[in-house]
Scaffold this motif. Sequence first.
Motif, short mmCIF file in Angstrom:
data_model
loop_
_atom_site.label_atom_id
_atom_site.label_comp_id
_atom_site.label_asym_id
_atom_site.label_seq_id
_atom_site.Cartn_x
_atom_site.Cartn_y
_atom_site.Cartn_z
N ASP A 22 48.25 26.87 41.54
CA ASP A 22 49.05 27.21 42.71
C ASP A 22 50.37 26.44 42.74
O ASP A 22 51.43 27.01 43.05
CB ASP A 22 48.27 26.90 43.99
N ARG A 23 50.30 25.16 42.42
CA ARG A 23 51.50 24.32 42.49
C ARG A 23 52.56 24.78 41.49
O ARG A 23 53.75 24.89 41.83
CB ARG A 23 51.12 22.86 42.21
N TYR A 24 52.15 25.11 40.26
CA TYR A 24 53.12 25.56 39.25
C TYR A 24 53.75 26.90 39.66
O TYR A 24 54.95 27.10 39.46
CB TYR A 24 52.44 25.70 37.89
N ILE A 25 52.95 27.79 40.23
CA ILE A 25 53.49 29.08 40.65
C ILE A 25 54.49 28.89 41.79
O ILE A 25 55.57 29.51 41.80
CB ILE A 25 52.36 30.04 41.08
N ILE A 34 49.97 29.83 33.67
CA ILE A 34 49.22 30.76 32.83
C ILE A 34 48.29 30.00 31.87
O ILE A 34 47.16 30.43 31.60
CB ILE A 34 50.18 31.66 32.02
N ALA A 35 48.77 28.87 31.35
CA ALA A 35 47.97 28.10 30.39
C ALA A 35 46.69 27.57 31.01
O ALA A 35 45.70 27.33 30.29
CB ALA A 35 48.80 26.94 29.85
N VAL A 48 51.44 36.95 35.61
CA VAL A 48 51.72 37.53 34.28
C VAL A 48 52.89 38.50 34.37
O VAL A 48 53.81 38.47 33.54
CB VAL A 48 50.47 38.24 33.73
N LYS A 49 52.88 39.35 35.38
CA LYS A 49 53.96 40.34 35.52
C LYS A 49 55.30 39.67 35.81
O LYS A 49 56.34 40.09 35.30
CB LYS A 49 53.60 41.32 36.63
N THR A 89 48.97 40.25 25.43
CA THR A 89 47.76 40.34 24.60
C THR A 89 46.65 39.49 25.20
O THR A 89 45.48 39.91 25.25
CB THR A 89 48.05 39.88 23.16
N ARG A 90 47.00 38.31 25.67
CA ARG A 90 46.02 37.43 26.30
C ARG A 90 45.61 37.97 27.67
O ARG A 90 44.44 37.90 28.06
CB ARG A 90 46.60 36.02 26.45
N ALA A 91 46.57 38.54 28.40
CA ALA A 91 46.29 39.00 29.76
C ALA A 91 45.29 40.15 29.79
O ALA A 91 44.45 40.23 30.69
CB ALA A 91 47.59 39.41 30.44
N ILE A 92 45.36 41.07 28.82
CA ILE A 92 44.46 42.23 28.85
C ILE A 92 43.02 41.84 28.52
O ILE A 92 42.11 42.63 28.72
CB ILE A 92 44.94 43.37 27.93
N VAL A 93 42.82 40.63 28.03
CA VAL A 93 41.44 40.13 27.87
C VAL A 93 40.81 39.93 29.25
O VAL A 93 39.62 40.20 29.45
CB VAL A 93 41.44 38.80 27.10
#
Length: 405
Positions: A112-115, A137-138, A169-170, A190-194
């Motif tokens: 939350d903080r990074y976003i 994301i990481a 992600v978007k 590629t990672r997100a669709i997992v």
Amino acid sequence: MIKLKTFGGFMAGNAITSVQEGTWRSEKLEKLFVYLAMNRNRGVCIEDISEAIWQLDEDTGNPVGALKNLAYRLRKALRDASFDEECIVSVRGGLYKWNNDVEVTVDVEEFDRYINEAEMAFCRSKETAIECYEKAIALYNGDFLPHRTDTHWFMTLNAFYHSRYVNTVKALAKLYIDTGRYEKLEQLCTRAIVYERSDEQIYSYLIVARMRTKKVQMAFDTYETAKTIMDNELGVRKTVMLNKVYEELLSVTKGVSSYNIDEVKEDINEESMEGVFMCGYPVFKEIYHLEVRKSARSNVPESLVLITVAPMFNTSSDKENSQTKDSMVTLDRALRKCLRVGDVAAKYSDSQYIVLLSKCSCDTASDVMKRIVDRFNHTCDTHCNMTIHFDIEPVSCHSSFVSDK
């Protein structure tokens, strides 16, 4: 300091020791630990804790005693794992609280903080926003405690953080496009669709990334995969974003050169021409439009059939959904076995197939469907509660739709 990880599963550790999901062999111990850690700035009452940890239909009998026993077991589990057993303290008024002297970091709070930092920095510096989004994301290794969503509190956080991850992600994808970082865009998507395999926009971004990095075949493959998921699994028939990037992909790959007829024929030839032509609904719709137009100039009969899988008697919704899914697989096999080259079929909904029978009157179509019903009924006895019925209509052209000149 204790580091608590909740994305993808439970893990708590410090410089000395750690525990993984399942180590304590009690979901409620993990849930109490997480609940108190995430509400560490206040004392929480027995009612709130019980509602978060116990399911509505669980009869604890004595909530005060049940929670007191659970807190005792958690302190013992923490001591056995070489943690400070005083992580949890009891305060007056029957409240429980995280011990302020025990520091803890929680991955969702860092997320939350990074976003928030990225959103605040967006107008000032895209580079700073990108860096903060990347850090968020990481941290995401899967949904918030995916195996602990049997109560409202945990289920709500699970849904909230999944949605926030997809939106992040978007947001980062847009920044990558703005700054021309297509390799990173491909890695991100590629990672997100997992974790989110049904978002049309993420697939569109992935296609753009592969198109921009000259991975044309991979871009086409991604499009086909996305269309299959949208059409067959989700029943989404209007894929505006996917269609837009597909048109761009075609213009990039086909618009720069001229081809002779042999090259075009080789490109469009079907590898194997056996049995019914199975396709997605959008393709089926275009084929149907063509056949309606052809019917204006031909007397050759064709039939449109809607086949529906339905239960013969009521069962629980979960069991019915499972039986429907299995029955649709069996119906797919029956269609492939019984229909001919020239027939076309597509999945129309979670319980329906739509079929176009070429050179087939309605009476003949009825005979064909009866063979499919027989094959369905004899293929697998696990669908004993399921049956199929069908509706047949002739394919015909009306002047209001097509004017043949």
